[in-house]
Structure formats: structure tokens, C-alpha cells
Design a protein around this motif. Structure first.
Motif, PDB file in Angstrom:
ATOM      1  N   UNK A   6     -22.485   3.712  -2.701  1.00  0.00           N
ATOM      2  CA  UNK A   6     -23.601   3.313  -1.794  1.00  0.00           C
ATOM      3  C   UNK A   6     -23.398   1.607  -2.205  1.00  0.00           C
ATOM      4  N   UNK A   7     -22.984   1.312  -3.084  1.00  0.00           N
ATOM      5  CA  UNK A   7     -23.117  -0.195  -3.381  1.00  0.00           C
ATOM      6  C   UNK A   7     -22.394  -0.889  -2.599  1.00  0.00           C
ATOM      7  N   UNK A   8     -22.612  -1.218  -1.061  1.00  0.00           N
ATOM      8  CA  UNK A   8     -21.971  -1.930  -0.332  1.00  0.00           C
ATOM      9  C   UNK A   8     -22.611  -3.183   0.304  1.00  0.00           C
ATOM     10  N   UNK A   9     -23.766  -3.673  -0.315  1.00  0.00           N
ATOM     11  CA  UNK A   9     -24.402  -4.773   0.528  1.00  0.00           C
ATOM     12  C   UNK A   9     -23.685  -6.138   0.066  1.00  0.00           C
ATOM     13  N   UNK A  10     -23.613  -6.801   0.989  1.00  0.00           N
ATOM     14  CA  UNK A  10     -22.931  -8.197   0.528  1.00  0.00           C
ATOM     15  C   UNK A  10     -24.046  -8.927  -0.135  1.00  0.00           C
ATOM     16  N   UNK A  11     -23.766 -10.048  -0.822  1.00  0.00           N
ATOM     17  CA  UNK A  11     -24.673 -11.098  -1.527  1.00  0.00           C
ATOM     18  C   UNK A  11     -25.679 -11.535  -0.825  1.00  0.00           C
ATOM     19  N   UNK A  12     -25.616 -12.236   0.535  1.00  0.00           N
ATOM     20  CA  UNK A  12     -26.723 -12.597   1.326  1.00  0.00           C
ATOM     21  C   UNK A  12     -27.642 -11.485   1.698  1.00  0.00           C
ATOM     22  N   UNK A 168     -28.626   6.765  -6.395  1.00  0.00           N
ATOM     23  CA  UNK A 168     -28.015   7.094  -7.517  1.00  0.00           C
ATOM     24  C   UNK A 168     -26.905   8.367  -7.584  1.00  0.00           C
ATOM     25  N   UNK A 169     -27.318   9.341  -6.556  1.00  0.00           N
ATOM     26  CA  UNK A 169     -26.260  10.278  -6.402  1.00  0.00           C
ATOM     27  C   UNK A 169     -24.875  10.063  -5.505  1.00  0.00           C
ATOM     28  N   UNK A 170     -24.849   8.832  -4.891  1.00  0.00           N
ATOM     29  CA  UNK A 170     -23.965   8.312  -3.902  1.00  0.00           C
ATOM     30  C   UNK A 170     -23.886   8.778  -2.764  1.00  0.00           C
ATOM     31  N   UNK A 171     -24.991   9.543  -2.383  1.00  0.00           N
ATOM     32  CA  UNK A 171     -25.256  10.549  -1.009  1.00  0.00           C
ATOM     33  C   UNK A 171     -26.104   9.589  -0.223  1.00  0.00           C
ATOM     34  N   UNK A 172     -26.330   8.383  -0.029  1.00  0.00           N
ATOM     35  CA  UNK A 172     -27.604   7.923   0.635  1.00  0.00           C
ATOM     36  C   UNK A 172     -26.786   7.640   2.265  1.00  0.00           C
ATOM     37  N   UNK A 173     -27.442   8.335   3.281  1.00  0.00           N
ATOM     38  CA  UNK A 173     -27.094   8.469   4.377  1.00  0.00           C
ATOM     39  C   UNK A 173     -27.626   7.096   5.148  1.00  0.00           C
ATOM     40  N   UNK A 174     -29.026   6.914   4.987  1.00  0.00           N
ATOM     41  CA  UNK A 174     -29.393   5.692   5.967  1.00  0.00           C
ATOM     42  C   UNK A 174     -29.031   4.160   5.335  1.00  0.00           C
ATOM     43  N   UNK A 175     -29.073   3.175   6.174  1.00  0.00           N
ATOM     44  CA  UNK A 175     -28.942   1.789   5.672  1.00  0.00           C
ATOM     45  C   UNK A 175     -29.955   1.352   4.560  1.00  0.00           C
ATOM     46  N   UNK A 176     -29.255   0.586   3.730  1.00  0.00           N
ATOM     47  CA  UNK A 176     -30.415  -0.001   2.639  1.00  0.00           C
ATOM     48  C   UNK A 176     -31.343  -0.832   3.448  1.00  0.00           C
ATOM     49  N   UNK A 177     -32.675  -0.643   3.184  1.00  0.00           N
ATOM     50  CA  UNK A 177     -33.554  -1.668   3.603  1.00  0.00           C
ATOM     51  C   UNK A 177     -34.743  -1.958   2.663  1.00  0.00           C
ATOM     52  N   UNK A 178     -35.701  -2.951   3.197  1.00  0.00           N
ATOM     53  CA  UNK A 178     -36.872  -3.192   2.029  1.00  0.00           C
ATOM     54  C   UNK A 178     -37.485  -2.143   1.233  1.00  0.00           C
ATOM     55  N   UNK A 179     -37.310  -0.994   1.900  1.00  0.00           N
ATOM     56  CA  UNK A 179     -38.018   0.211   0.947  1.00  0.00           C
ATOM     57  C   UNK A 179     -37.138   0.724  -0.126  1.00  0.00           C
ATOM     58  N   UNK A 180     -35.891   0.649   0.184  1.00  0.00           N
ATOM     59  CA  UNK A 180     -34.769   1.436  -0.691  1.00  0.00           C
ATOM     60  C   UNK A 180     -34.209   0.267  -1.458  1.00  0.00           C
ATOM     61  N   UNK A 181     -34.476  -1.049  -1.426  1.00  0.00           N
ATOM     62  CA  UNK A 181     -33.648  -2.056  -2.045  1.00  0.00           C
ATOM     63  C   UNK A 181     -33.620  -2.082  -3.657  1.00  0.00           C
ATOM     64  N   UNK A 182     -35.008  -1.617  -4.052  1.00  0.00           N
ATOM     65  CA  UNK A 182     -35.436  -1.739  -5.336  1.00  0.00           C
ATOM     66  C   UNK A 182     -34.405  -0.427  -6.103  1.00  0.00           C
ATOM     67  N   UNK A 183     -34.560   0.707  -5.747  1.00  0.00           N
ATOM     68  CA  UNK A 183     -33.724   1.534  -6.433  1.00  0.00           C
ATOM     69  C   UNK A 183     -32.142   1.409  -6.174  1.00  0.00           C
TER      70      UNK A 183
END
Length: 215
Positions: A6-12, A168-183
Motif C-alpha cells: 500500500x505504500x505507493x504515495x509519491x513524496x509531494x 497495515x494489512x496491505x489490503x487497502x482498496x481505495x486511494x489514500x486521502x486526507x482521512x486515511x493519510x495518518x494511518x
């Protein structure tokens, strides 16, 4: 290469979403300060307005101090931080909200910055597990040699934060957003620190743990 897919976000994108999260946390108390000032301008009860301003200013201050340690640079790259600062930030944050008690046990030590950030971000995950308040018990072990820590949450409406479970399980289906950025950031920090995250759900408590990953 990150261990979690799941850890695919770019730096920006990571920076932008973290900034959005911090702004979200601070907007509410800053807005309340503005409301208190407007109340004074309209001739409202001075005591009520001043109490609102005072409480909201304290809330904004502790949130910013917490964010500085949990998300910010807090010194130069590779710097170390006193766990006593993390303890104060966490207790002040909970005290300002007035709904959660925090206990903190373990030796005080100066440890790598990212480990402190991981500790505080996992604290935020545990905090979100008790939306109606309760207690958080933080335990640090072997901070200067083989650090591991646990945070046990107890309270009403106890629940495992869904976004954290997904990331944490590596099974996130939706794109990361402001609600999920902290976890997401919590899991990213664990990866950077080469630490493994675990959690155990009981009927009356949830324990979140971080320890050195197996070689």
C-alpha cells in the motif's frame, strides 16, 4: 522497497495530504477563537467569550505542538528526540480534549526521530479507537537497545480503526486521502524504522504494538 504494497504515495502527494491533515486538526479550534472574538465584538458576555477563546487557543496550541513532533522535522534529518517530549505532547493532547486519560510507563531516553514519530502516530491510531473517550496506556521497553512499545485503548464504542486495519494489512482498496493519510503515515514510519506493527482486539480493549521486525 517498502514491505507493504500500500505504500505507493509519491513524496509531494504524501506532503500535501499530511499538510491537509494538520490543517483539518487545527481549523476547528482556530475557528472557535474567531467565534469568540465575534461574540466580543457583538457585545456578548465577556466571560463566556474569553473562556471560549482561552480554551480554543490552548487546544490549537497543543495540536500544533503534537503535529510538530508527529509529522514535522523536529530538528535536522536523522536527529534524535527525547521520549519525554513525546510523553508531554501526548498527555497534553489528551488533556485538551478532556475525554481520555493517558498513562505512560517505561524509561525515558533519547531515540531516533522516526521512532518517536511512529510512537506518536500509533498513539493517534489508538486514540481514534475510542471516539467517545476512555484511557490509553502507553508502555515503552528497551528504548536504547531493542525498542518496542504498546498502546492499549479502553473506552466506550471501542473499535479498530478501519483505515488502519486496511493499510497495515496491505489490503487497502481505495486511494489514500486526507482521512486515511495518518494511518498510512504510521505504517510508512514503521517500514522506515524496520519495525513491525501488530494489534490484538479484545472485548474490552485493543492493544497496538510495534517492535523490531524479524530479520
Amino acid at each position: 522497497m517498502p514491505k507493504n504494497p500500500n505504500l505507493t504515495l509519491s513524496g509531494p502527494d504524501l506532503a500535501a495530504l499530511l499538510c491537509s491533515r494538520v490543517c483539518h486538526d487545527v481549523i476547528s479550534p482556530v475557528g472557535a477563537i474567531n467565534n469568540g472574538l465575534e461574540l466580543l465584538d457583538e457585545g456578548g458576555t465577556d466571560a463566556d467569550a474569553l473562556d471560549l477563546i482561552r480554551t480554543s487557543a490552548l487546544n490549537a496550541s497543543v495540536r500544533l505542538k503534537f503535529a510538530r513532533l508527529a509529522f514535522g522535522a523536529s530538528g535536522s534529518v536523522g536527529a534524535s528526540i527525547d521520549t519525554g517530549e513525546a510523553e508531554k505532547a501526548a498527555k497534553d493532547f489528551a488533556a485538551a480534549e478532556k475525554k481520555t486519560e493517558v498513562t505512560w510507563t517505561g524509561p525515558r531516553a533519547i531515540i531516533p526521530k522516526n521512532q518517536v514519530k511512529l510512537l506518536l502516530n500509533l498513539f493517534m491510531v489508538a486514540y481514534s479507537a475510542i471516539p467517545r473517550g476512555g484511557s490509553l496506556d502507553v508502555v515503552l521497553e528497551n528504548p536504547e537497545t531493542d525498542l518496542k512499545f504498546s498502546i492499549t485503548a479502553r473506552g466506550r464504542m471501542l473499535r479498530l480503526p478501519a483505515k488502519y486495519a486496511e493499510v497495515s494489512s496491505g489490503q487497502m482498496e481505495e486511494a489514500v486521502d486526507a482521512h486515511s493519510i495518518q494511518p498510512y503515515y504510521t505504517v510508512l514510519l514503521a517500514d522506515e524504522c524496520n519495525m513491525e506493527l501488530k494489534h490484538v482486539v479484545h472485548e474490552d480493549r485493543i492493544t497496538f504494538m510495534a517492535e523490531a521486525a524479524a530479520a
